[in-house]
Motif scaffolding. Structure first.
Motif, PDB file in Angstrom:
ATOM      1  N   ALA A 371      -1.004  -6.174 -20.861  1.00 36.37           N
ATOM      2  CA  ALA A 371       0.766  -5.117 -21.331  1.00 36.37           C
ATOM      3  C   ALA A 371       1.310  -6.607 -20.361  1.00 36.37           C
ATOM      4  O   ALA A 371       2.671  -6.346 -20.946  1.00 36.37           O
ATOM      5  N   LEU A 372       0.907  -6.871 -19.089  1.00 36.62           N
ATOM      6  CA  LEU A 372       2.423  -7.798 -18.525  1.00 36.62           C
ATOM      7  C   LEU A 372       2.502  -8.954 -19.288  1.00 36.62           C
ATOM      8  O   LEU A 372       3.650  -9.712 -19.242  1.00 36.62           O
ATOM      9  N   LEU A 373       1.982  -9.480 -19.984  1.00 37.22           N
ATOM     10  CA  LEU A 373       2.331 -11.071 -21.077  1.00 37.22           C
ATOM     11  C   LEU A 373       2.283 -10.450 -22.399  1.00 37.22           C
ATOM     12  O   LEU A 373       3.705 -10.863 -22.425  1.00 37.22           O
ATOM     13  N   GLN A 374       2.487  -9.332 -22.873  1.00 36.36           N
ATOM     14  CA  GLN A 374       2.953  -8.980 -23.909  1.00 36.36           C
ATOM     15  C   GLN A 374       4.285  -7.956 -23.669  1.00 36.36           C
ATOM     16  O   GLN A 374       5.601  -8.505 -24.268  1.00 36.36           O
ATOM     17  N   PHE A 375       4.969  -6.988 -22.404  1.00 39.38           N
ATOM     18  CA  PHE A 375       5.613  -6.329 -22.264  1.00 39.38           C
ATOM     19  C   PHE A 375       7.100  -6.641 -21.642  1.00 39.38           C
ATOM     20  O   PHE A 375       7.965  -6.009 -21.081  1.00 39.38           O
ATOM     21  N   SER A 376       6.074  -7.840 -20.830  1.00 37.21           N
ATOM     22  CA  SER A 376       7.379  -8.231 -19.941  1.00 37.21           C
ATOM     23  C   SER A 376       7.497  -9.999 -19.536  1.00 37.21           C
ATOM     24  O   SER A 376       6.908 -10.294 -20.332  1.00 37.21           O
ATOM     25  N   LYS A 377       8.570 -10.155 -18.513  1.00 38.90           N
ATOM     26  CA  LYS A 377       9.095 -11.672 -18.806  1.00 38.90           C
ATOM     27  C   LYS A 377       8.790 -11.967 -17.641  1.00 38.90           C
ATOM     28  O   LYS A 377       8.615 -13.325 -17.383  1.00 38.90           O
ATOM     29  N   ILE A 378       7.540 -11.190 -17.276  1.00 44.17           N
ATOM     30  CA  ILE A 378       6.816 -12.443 -15.735  1.00 44.17           C
ATOM     31  C   ILE A 378       6.267 -13.612 -16.877  1.00 44.17           C
ATOM     32  O   ILE A 378       5.029 -13.592 -17.282  1.00 44.17           O
ATOM     33  N   SER A 379       6.370 -14.652 -15.470  1.00 41.91           N
ATOM     34  CA  SER A 379       5.932 -15.627 -16.098  1.00 41.91           C
ATOM     35  C   SER A 379       4.243 -16.021 -15.566  1.00 41.91           C
ATOM     36  O   SER A 379       3.511 -15.132 -14.528  1.00 41.91           O
ATOM     37  N   SER A 380       3.667 -16.663 -16.148  1.00 38.36           N
ATOM     38  CA  SER A 380       1.796 -16.708 -16.264  1.00 38.36           C
ATOM     39  C   SER A 380       1.457 -16.853 -15.038  1.00 38.36           C
ATOM     40  O   SER A 380       0.698 -16.251 -14.142  1.00 38.36           O
ATOM     41  N   PRO A 381       2.304 -17.761 -13.975  1.00 38.00           N
ATOM     42  CA  PRO A 381       2.163 -18.602 -12.796  1.00 38.00           C
ATOM     43  C   PRO A 381       1.911 -17.152 -12.109  1.00 38.00           C
ATOM     44  O   PRO A 381       1.804 -17.275 -10.958  1.00 38.00           O
ATOM     45  N   ILE A 382       3.059 -16.440 -12.125  1.00 38.14           N
ATOM     46  CA  ILE A 382       3.392 -15.554 -10.659  1.00 38.14           C
ATOM     47  C   ILE A 382       2.198 -14.131 -11.443  1.00 38.14           C
ATOM     48  O   ILE A 382       1.608 -14.030 -10.024  1.00 38.14           O
ATOM     49  N   ILE A 383       2.048 -14.422 -12.031  1.00 37.17           N
ATOM     50  CA  ILE A 383       0.810 -13.645 -12.501  1.00 37.17           C
ATOM     51  C   ILE A 383      -0.597 -13.763 -11.919  1.00 37.17           C
ATOM     52  O   ILE A 383      -1.082 -12.464 -11.298  1.00 37.17           O
ATOM     53  N   ILE A 384      -0.990 -14.671 -12.417  1.00 38.50           N
ATOM     54  CA  ILE A 384      -2.343 -15.586 -11.319  1.00 38.50           C
ATOM     55  C   ILE A 384      -2.280 -15.070 -10.030  1.00 38.50           C
ATOM     56  O   ILE A 384      -2.702 -15.353  -9.161  1.00 38.50           O
ATOM     57  N   SER A 385      -0.826 -16.018  -9.721  1.00 41.19           N
ATOM     58  CA  SER A 385      -0.608 -15.963  -8.279  1.00 41.19           C
ATOM     59  C   SER A 385      -0.496 -14.535  -7.407  1.00 41.19           C
ATOM     60  O   SER A 385      -1.079 -14.082  -6.493  1.00 41.19           O
ATOM     61  N   GLY A 386       0.052 -13.427  -7.998  1.00 41.57           N
ATOM     62  CA  GLY A 386      -0.420 -11.994  -7.676  1.00 41.57           C
ATOM     63  C   GLY A 386      -1.754 -11.999  -7.623  1.00 41.57           C
ATOM     64  O   GLY A 386      -2.247 -11.180  -6.871  1.00 41.57           O
ATOM     65  N   GLY A 387      -2.440 -12.037  -8.676  1.00 48.22           N
ATOM     66  CA  GLY A 387      -3.737 -12.113  -8.304  1.00 48.22           C
ATOM     67  C   GLY A 387      -4.648 -12.027  -7.360  1.00 48.22           C
ATOM     68  O   GLY A 387      -5.317 -11.346  -6.903  1.00 48.22           O
ATOM     69  N   ILE A 388      -4.240 -13.623  -6.985  1.00 54.11           N
ATOM     70  CA  ILE A 388      -5.098 -14.385  -6.349  1.00 54.11           C
ATOM     71  C   ILE A 388      -4.619 -13.706  -4.633  1.00 54.11           C
ATOM     72  O   ILE A 388      -5.467 -13.391  -3.510  1.00 54.11           O
ATOM     73  N   VAL A 389      -3.358 -13.219  -4.250  1.00 51.78           N
ATOM     74  CA  VAL A 389      -2.565 -12.784  -2.737  1.00 51.78           C
ATOM     75  C   VAL A 389      -3.262 -11.342  -3.018  1.00 51.78           C
ATOM     76  O   VAL A 389      -3.790 -10.992  -2.015  1.00 51.78           O
ATOM     77  N   LEU A 390      -3.490 -10.491  -4.217  1.00 47.65           N
ATOM     78  CA  LEU A 390      -4.433  -9.167  -3.755  1.00 47.65           C
ATOM     79  C   LEU A 390      -5.785  -9.381  -3.412  1.00 47.65           C
ATOM     80  O   LEU A 390      -6.136  -8.766  -3.059  1.00 47.65           O
ATOM     81  N   GLY A 391      -6.519 -10.511  -4.499  1.00 45.37           N
ATOM     82  CA  GLY A 391      -7.557 -10.557  -4.356  1.00 45.37           C
ATOM     83  C   GLY A 391      -8.011 -10.713  -2.730  1.00 45.37           C
ATOM     84  O   GLY A 391      -8.758 -10.606  -1.873  1.00 45.37           O
ATOM     85  N   ILE A 392      -7.330 -12.040  -1.892  1.00 43.72           N
ATOM     86  CA  ILE A 392      -7.191 -11.852  -0.433  1.00 43.72           C
ATOM     87  C   ILE A 392      -7.425 -10.778   0.261  1.00 43.72           C
ATOM     88  O   ILE A 392      -7.963 -10.465   1.115  1.00 43.72           O
ATOM     89  N   LEU A 393      -5.892 -10.024  -0.076  1.00 44.50           N
ATOM     90  CA  LEU A 393      -5.475  -8.781   0.848  1.00 44.50           C
ATOM     91  C   LEU A 393      -6.534  -7.420   0.661  1.00 44.50           C
ATOM     92  O   LEU A 393      -7.228  -7.409   1.452  1.00 44.50           O
ATOM     93  N   VAL A 394      -7.292  -7.905  -0.718  1.00 45.45           N
ATOM     94  CA  VAL A 394      -8.252  -6.336  -0.563  1.00 45.45           C
ATOM     95  C   VAL A 394      -9.432  -7.126   0.165  1.00 45.45           C
ATOM     96  O   VAL A 394     -10.000  -6.694   0.585  1.00 45.45           O
ATOM     97  N   GLY A 395     -10.029  -8.105   0.172  1.00 45.85           N
ATOM     98  CA  GLY A 395     -10.938  -9.215   0.638  1.00 45.85           C
ATOM     99  C   GLY A 395     -10.809  -8.154   2.384  1.00 45.85           C
ATOM    100  O   GLY A 395     -12.213  -8.818   3.110  1.00 45.85           O
ATOM    101  N   HIS A 396      -9.709  -9.133   3.025  1.00 46.50           N
ATOM    102  CA  HIS A 396      -9.401  -9.241   3.839  1.00 46.50           C
ATOM    103  C   HIS A 396      -9.684  -7.641   4.655  1.00 46.50           C
ATOM    104  O   HIS A 396     -10.336  -7.056   5.832  1.00 46.50           O
ATOM    105  N   PHE A 397      -9.156  -6.601   4.066  1.00 45.73           N
ATOM    106  CA  PHE A 397      -8.381  -5.008   4.727  1.00 45.73           C
ATOM    107  C   PHE A 397      -9.960  -4.874   4.333  1.00 45.73           C
ATOM    108  O   PHE A 397     -10.644  -3.279   5.017  1.00 45.73           O
ATOM    109  N   PHE A 398     -10.633  -5.299   3.383  1.00 46.19           N
ATOM    110  CA  PHE A 398     -11.600  -3.779   3.018  1.00 46.19           C
ATOM    111  C   PHE A 398     -13.358  -4.211   2.609  1.00 46.19           C
ATOM    112  O   PHE A 398     -14.066  -3.859   2.035  1.00 46.19           O
ATOM    113  N   GLY A 399     -13.038  -5.725   2.403  1.00 41.46           N
ATOM    114  CA  GLY A 399     -14.389  -6.875   2.517  1.00 41.46           C
ATOM    115  C   GLY A 399     -14.609  -7.127   1.260  1.00 41.46           C
ATOM    116  O   GLY A 399     -16.023  -7.319   1.219  1.00 41.46           O
TER     117      GLY A 399
END
Length: 399
Positions: A371-399
């Motif tokens: 949906a982000l790729l299809q309907f927004s102008k957010i670039s691929s690197p930003i989407i991937i970076s957001g996924g990595i950051v989210l994974g790190i945060l979830v791993g840190h706070f919720f194991g």
């Protein structure tokens, strides 16, 4: 320093700039080429750019890399073209080899280290679905092409052997070439004048690699043959490369697991330069047992094997392309080849999803990425970076 040398130096500098700034996929890359190579520098005319782009999309191999090399060929001949190839692929190849080393190091030394990639693995499938949708809308225009695409997808589901793919591509091309009379007539077809040297080089390396691998069983030689064969057969760009490499290196050879593959594919979507650079990542991990030197050698083998066949072929065809494109059977065959490639993309999305746990969270990230790729102008690197950051945060706070 001669004027020609200065011009070549500026050309290579422009290629390097593109290699570290070309985010956003083929459309963004073409826009950057048009702005820098045509309007700013005047290396070629705009009509030549579009024609060369069409030619590269009709050949197997990495189309963006072939286009860069073809422009270099027009500007300064084969020597400049090979230099342009090296400059274009070096940054992405270096990044992907480094990523392979880092991921392997984290897995060996930090349990659960790939938690940072827990979301970018399903996100990678979102990228593939988006690429499939864009590719299908562009390449599948007729009922016959739609049927070929569905047959190709069905066969790829159940017979995911790397040897099935080239057979399907050939059959797909033959099945539509017989409809050549539906193609509009061009100007009078003239006898082709062909210089065969680069074709002999392409097929000679393919045969030599296959024979050397069969005789020596030496892993670096086998790897080069695997990548070179794949680079010789893949139509449709980097997204079509995915099912080939996944089938060969994950399903059959088990050189890396699906988690590592998806992580690498997602990373390749977030860096500039050619998406075929994922071959360097796979090559590096395939040689990990040899230590640091294995990572470097494997990455170099992956890059050489995947990029060279497409370059040999573009250098072969570009010399007589103006004549070849007049032949209607050639144009008609492309419909079937493209349709089969699209079917492989559909199969790739399924084959890559299969190892993931079929839970709501993975589905959410697959659909959310699409949906982000299809309907927004957010670039691929930003989407991937957001996924990595989210994974790190979830791993840190919720194991």
């Amino acid at each position: 320093m001669s004027v020609r040398t200065v011009r070549y130096y500026v050309f290579l500098k422009d290629i390097l700039t593109l290699s570290i700034t070309a985010f956003g996929g083929p459309q963004a890359f073409l826009a950057m080429l048009l702005e820098r190579m045509v309007k700013k520098r005047g290396y070629i005319k705009e009509e030549e750019l579009w024609e060369l782009n069409a030619l590269c999309n009709m050949l197997p191999g990495p189309s963006s890399t072939q286009l860069v090399s073809a422009i270099g060929f027009r500007v300064g001949g084969p020597n400049l073209a090979y230099l342009a190839l090296f400059v274009w692929i070096l940054p992405a190849t270096t990044l992907m080899v480094s990523a392979a080393f880092l991921i392997d190091f984290l897995q060996e030394n930090t349990p659960g280290a790939l938690n940072f990639a827990r979301f970018i693995q399903p996100m990678a499938i979102g990228f593939i679905i988006f690429a499939a949708q864009k590719t299908i809308s562009k390449m599948v225009k007729t009922t016959e092409a739609m049927i070929l695409m569905l047959i190709s997808a069905f066969v790829s589901f159940f017979y995911s052997s790397p040897y099935v793919f080239p057979i399907m591509l050939i059959l797909g091309g033959l099945s539509t070439s017989i409809k050549y009379k539906n193609q509009p007539k061009a100007e009078e077809e003239k006898p082709l004048k062909i210089k065969w040297s680069n074709f002999y080089l392409w097929i000679g390396v393919l045969i030599a690699a296959a024979l050397s691998g069969a005789i020596t069983k030496y892993q670096p030689v086998l790897l080069f043959e695997n990548f070179y064969r794949n680079g010789s057969l893949i139509f449709g760009g980097g997204q079509v490369l995915v099912p080939y490499l996944y089938t060969e290196f994950v399903d059959f050879k088990h050189f890396l697991n699906s988690e590592e593959f998806l992580t690498g594919y997602a990373i390749s979507q977030g860096i500039p330069g050619p998406t075929f650079s994922i071959a360097s990542y796979i090559g590096a991990l395939s040689m990990r047992e040899f230590g640091m030197s294995g990572f470097i050698i494997g990455g170099m083998i992956g890059a050489a094997g995947i990029f060279l066949p497409g370059i040999f072929l573009i250098f072969f065809v570009i010399r007589f392309w103006d004549q070849l494109k007049l032949y209607r059977p050639v144009r008609a065959a492309l419909e079937g080849i493209n349709a089969v490639s699209c079917g492989m993309l559909i199969a790739a999305a399924y084959l890559l999803f299969e190892p993931l746990e079929a839970n709501g969270l993975n589905i959410f990230f697959i659909l959310g990425t699409y949906a982000l790729l299809q309907f927004s102008k957010i670039s691929s690197p930003i989407i991937i970076s957001g996924g990595i950051v989210l994974g790190i945060l979830v791993g840190h706070f919720f194991g």
